[in-house]
Design an enzyme around this catalytic site. Structure first.
Site, short mmCIF file in Angstrom:
data_model
loop_
_atom_site.label_atom_id
_atom_site.label_comp_id
_atom_site.label_asym_id
_atom_site.label_seq_id
_atom_site.Cartn_x
_atom_site.Cartn_y
_atom_site.Cartn_z
N ARG A 42 -8.25 -0.66 5.15
CA ARG A 42 -7.37 0.32 4.48
C ARG A 42 -6.05 -0.33 4.07
O ARG A 42 -5.41 0.12 3.12
CB ARG A 42 -7.08 1.50 5.42
CG ARG A 42 -8.27 2.41 5.69
CD ARG A 42 -7.85 3.62 6.47
NE ARG A 42 -6.65 4.19 5.85
CZ ARG A 42 -5.68 4.78 6.54
NH1 ARG A 42 -5.75 4.85 7.86
NH2 ARG A 42 -4.63 5.27 5.91
N LYS B 272 0.85 -1.21 0.00
CA LYS B 272 0.00 0.00 0.00
C LYS B 272 0.87 1.25 0.00
O LYS B 272 0.64 2.19 -0.77
CB LYS B 272 -0.88 0.01 1.24
CG LYS B 272 -1.51 1.36 1.58
CD LYS B 272 -2.40 1.31 2.79
CE LYS B 272 -1.67 1.44 4.08
NZ LYS B 272 -1.31 2.83 4.47
N ASN B 273 1.93 1.23 0.81
CA ASN B 273 2.73 2.45 0.99
C ASN B 273 3.74 2.68 -0.13
O ASN B 273 4.45 3.68 -0.13
CB ASN B 273 3.41 2.43 2.37
CG ASN B 273 2.39 2.57 3.49
OD1 ASN B 273 1.22 2.84 3.24
ND2 ASN B 273 2.83 2.33 4.71
N LEU C 96 7.73 19.55 7.36
CA LEU C 96 8.95 19.16 6.61
C LEU C 96 8.67 19.11 5.10
O LEU C 96 9.52 19.48 4.28
CB LEU C 96 9.47 17.82 7.11
CG LEU C 96 9.91 17.78 8.59
CD1 LEU C 96 10.28 16.36 9.00
CD2 LEU C 96 11.08 18.73 8.83
N CYS D 166 -4.53 12.09 13.52
CA CYS D 166 -5.34 10.87 13.45
C CYS D 166 -5.10 10.12 14.75
O CYS D 166 -4.47 10.61 15.68
CB CYS D 166 -4.91 10.04 12.23
SG CYS D 166 -3.25 9.40 12.40
N ARG E 104 0.65 14.14 13.01
CA ARG E 104 0.87 14.01 11.56
C ARG E 104 1.11 15.38 10.90
O ARG E 104 0.38 15.80 10.01
CB ARG E 104 -0.30 13.30 10.89
CG ARG E 104 -0.75 12.02 11.55
CD ARG E 104 0.28 10.92 11.65
NE ARG E 104 0.73 10.39 10.40
CZ ARG E 104 0.17 9.38 9.74
NH1 ARG E 104 -0.90 8.81 10.24
NH2 ARG E 104 0.67 8.93 8.60
N ASP F 170 5.00 0.43 12.23
CA ASP F 170 3.79 -0.20 11.70
C ASP F 170 3.63 -1.66 12.12
O ASP F 170 2.60 -2.27 11.82
CB ASP F 170 3.78 -0.12 10.16
CG ASP F 170 3.60 1.30 9.69
OD1 ASP F 170 3.80 1.55 8.49
OD2 ASP F 170 3.28 2.17 10.52
C1 EPZ Z 1 4.44 6.84 6.33
O1 EPZ Z 1 3.65 7.84 6.91
C2 EPZ Z 1 3.53 5.61 6.23
N1 EPZ Z 1 2.38 5.92 5.38
C3 EPZ Z 1 3.05 5.22 7.63
O2 EPZ Z 1 2.28 4.03 7.50
C4 EPZ Z 1 4.27 4.91 8.49
O3 EPZ Z 1 3.86 4.63 9.80
C5 EPZ Z 1 5.21 6.14 8.51
O4 EPZ Z 1 5.56 6.50 7.16
C6 EPZ Z 1 6.50 5.87 9.28
O5 EPZ Z 1 7.14 4.77 8.74
C7 EPZ Z 1 2.53 5.89 4.04
O6 EPZ Z 1 3.60 5.67 3.51
C8 EPZ Z 1 1.29 6.13 3.22
P1 EPZ Z 1 6.46 10.24 8.46
P2 EPZ Z 1 4.21 9.37 6.94
O7 EPZ Z 1 6.32 11.49 7.66
O8 EPZ Z 1 4.91 9.68 5.68
C9 EPZ Z 1 6.53 13.50 11.90
C10 EPZ Z 1 0.47 2.63 7.86
O9 EPZ Z 1 0.10 2.06 8.88
N2 EPZ Z 1 6.50 14.48 10.81
O10 EPZ Z 1 7.71 9.44 8.36
O11 EPZ Z 1 3.09 10.25 7.36
C11 EPZ Z 1 5.17 12.81 12.05
O12 EPZ Z 1 4.32 13.60 12.86
C12 EPZ Z 1 0.91 4.07 7.91
O13 EPZ Z 1 0.55 2.09 6.72
C13 EPZ Z 1 6.67 15.83 11.10
O14 EPZ Z 1 6.85 16.21 12.25
O15 EPZ Z 1 5.25 9.27 8.14
C14 EPZ Z 1 5.53 11.50 12.70
O16 EPZ Z 1 5.61 11.68 14.10
C15 EPZ Z 1 0.68 4.68 9.29
N3 EPZ Z 1 6.61 16.73 10.09
C16 EPZ Z 1 6.92 11.20 12.13
O17 EPZ Z 1 7.41 12.44 11.59
C17 EPZ Z 1 6.40 16.35 8.78
O18 EPZ Z 1 6.38 17.22 7.88
C18 EPZ Z 1 6.93 10.15 11.03
O19 EPZ Z 1 6.13 10.62 10.00
C19 EPZ Z 1 6.22 14.98 8.50
C20 EPZ Z 1 6.29 14.06 9.53
#
Ligand code: EPZ
Length: 422
Positions: free
Chosen positions: A397, A22-23, A125, A116, A121, A305
């Site tokens: 999902r 999915k990701n 960045l 969420c 989220r 995850d």
């Molecule tokens: C991706 O989410 C995945 N989703 C998530 O999978 C996964 O848990 C996550 O990466 C971490 O591996 C998809 O790829 C669609 P991040 P993403 O940006 O990109 C903070 C699932 O279960 N952050 O690496 O949203 C954020 O708040 C889902 O399949 C900022 O502060 O994850 C979080 O605490 C859930 N500012 C941390 O970084 C930003 O601009 C990790 O977020 C972006 C993120």
């Protein structure tokens, strides 16, 4: 609302093929609009998040469909830069359209995806990276408008290896003027898959999978056909379910190299794992051993995850285990539900202290997010008695027909639809 009903206590046995990731599919589907013409993406699972992304692509002017495991997108008609708030709120991953729309149309209007069940989220960045490339960003309330006469290559340093921010910046850089370097990049396999997809269309990207990615801007991309990688989190979920039910399962079409941290933890818990190419056998004959400390962090460490799923294994292990969640600030919503099934878990800040119990007991529980829901399914498979899981749309999902997937492995699991009252 639909529910899952599980009769626990049956070991999982048999063979199963792992569906596409999915990701990987979501950012690749978003990136498809950067080339004009028809793009085909193979090995795409039939999930509600995929349906939402198809709806968003259609709203932007694409013709998009999903036949079998192939998504076909004709991007010729892309003209819309406004992503409907209704679709944004259905799926946070709509954020992946920022880079592609800025690149294709020079403008994107969307809404803060908002928090969420697992955390705030933020997207700061993402916005910092796009601004460094020349995008002008206006935020009014929760609406975000980005415009860019021309995207220019830049040196971008990420304060945190955000998966989404790495992907969005990478996509925006593909047709920017000049060279972009992302340091402090996320290293997930799904980012490597996105790089390979974009390079198949003519992009010039190197370094995905490491913490430094370099993108040389090109003038245009050519549509292609591409097959995405298997879903490492679905594979990890099934590995843990096999271990928890003391089963014996063969997983086919997986990428073991994407699962090294999960394999390491399960072996330390006493699970037998053997690998031959893209086939893995998982066998557990005894009660799992506790592990003193598991810390989730960005790839290649133990994935957030799989955190809720592995917590079920430790709930039944012999001794005390500690799981520390460092990626999301609110990813312990499953603990209350597991406790209602007899688990002995105490949460202190971002650590969960899990004292193993001999057995869990069936109960009626509620899925609060995608992976928490998967953890409750695993708990139901192991529990004595009947477990009813509500709010299972969260699970749909990320897992394609989970009841069929597990039923084929011997689980007693059914999806019940609400009785239609006349
Ligand atoms: C991706 O989410 C995945 N989703 C998530 O999978 C996964 O848990 C996550 O990466 C971490 O591996 C998809 O790829 C669609 P991040 P993403 O940006 O990109 C903070 C699932 O279960 N952050 O690496 O949203 C954020 O708040 C889902 O399949 C900022 O502060 O994850 C979080 O605490 C859930 N500012 C941390 O970084 C930003 O601009 C990790 O977020 C972006 C993120």
């Amino acid at each position: 609302m639909e529910k899952l009903v599980i009769e626990g206590g049956r070991p999982l046995t048999g063979t199963i093929r792992i569906h596409g990731a999915k990701n990987a599919a979501l950012p690749i589907m978003a990136a498809s609009i950067m080339a004009e013409g028809t793009v085909k993406i193979q090995n795409v699972p039939n999930l509600s998040d995929i349906h939402v992304m198809l709806d968003i692509l259609r709203a932007l002017g694409c013709e998009a469909g999903h036949t079998g495991d192939t998504v076909t997108v004709n991007t010729t008609g892309v003209h819309e830069f406004h992503i409907p708030e209704s679709l944004m709120s259905q799926m946070r991953s709509s954020i992946f359209l920022m880079g592609p729309l800025l690149s294709r149309l020079g403008r994107v209007e969307l809404y803060q995806p908002g928090g969420c069940a697992i955390g705030e989220r933020k997207i700061d960045l993402h916005l910092q990276g796009l601004a460094a490339m020349g995008a002008v960003i206006e935020e009014t309330g929760n609406k975000v408008v980005c415009t860019a006469e021309e995207l220019r290559g830049a040196e971008i340093m990420l304060d945190y290896p955000s998966v989404g921010a790495t992907e969005n910046i990478m996509m925006a850089a593909v047709m920017a003027k000049g060279m972009t370097t992302i340091t402090g990049a996320a290293r997930e396999p799904e980012i490597q898959d996105l790089q390979n997809f974009l390079n198949t269309m003519g992009a010039k990207i190197i370094g995905a999978g490491t913490d430094t990615i370099t993108i040389e801007g090109v003038s245009e991309l050519t549509p292609c056909t591409y097959r995405i990688i298997p879903d490492r989190i679905v594979a990890g979920t099934l590995m843990i379910a096999t271990a928890v039910t003391r089963g014996n399962v063969t997983l086919e079409q997986i990428s073991p190299a994407h699962l090294t941290s999960a394999i390491h933890v399960l072996k330390r818990a006493g699970v037998q794992i053997t690998i031959h190419g893209d086939i893995m056998n998982v066998c557990a004959l005894a009660r799992p051993k506790s592990i003193e400390r598991i810390v989730t962090s960005p790839y290649p460490s133990f994935p957030t995850d799989l955190q809720s799923q592995i917590m079920v294994l430790f709930s039944l292990a012999d001794g005390l285990s500690v799981v520390k969640e460092t990626v999301f600030e609110g990813r312990f919503r499953h603990v209350d539900e597991l406790s209602r099934m007899g688990a002995d878990i105490r949460v202190d800040l971002n650590s969960a202290f899990i004292r193993g119990v001999p057995r869990l007991y069936g109960a009626t529980v509620e899925a609060t997010d995608l992976r928490a829901g998967a953890a409750l399914v695993i708990a139901g498979l192991a529990a004595q008695g009947t477990t009813v899981i509500e709010q299972i749309h969260h699970i749909d999902r990320g897992y394609e027909q989970i009841e069929r997937m597990l039923g084929r492995l011997g689980a007693a699991i059914q999806r019940t639809s609400p009785v239609k009252t006349e």
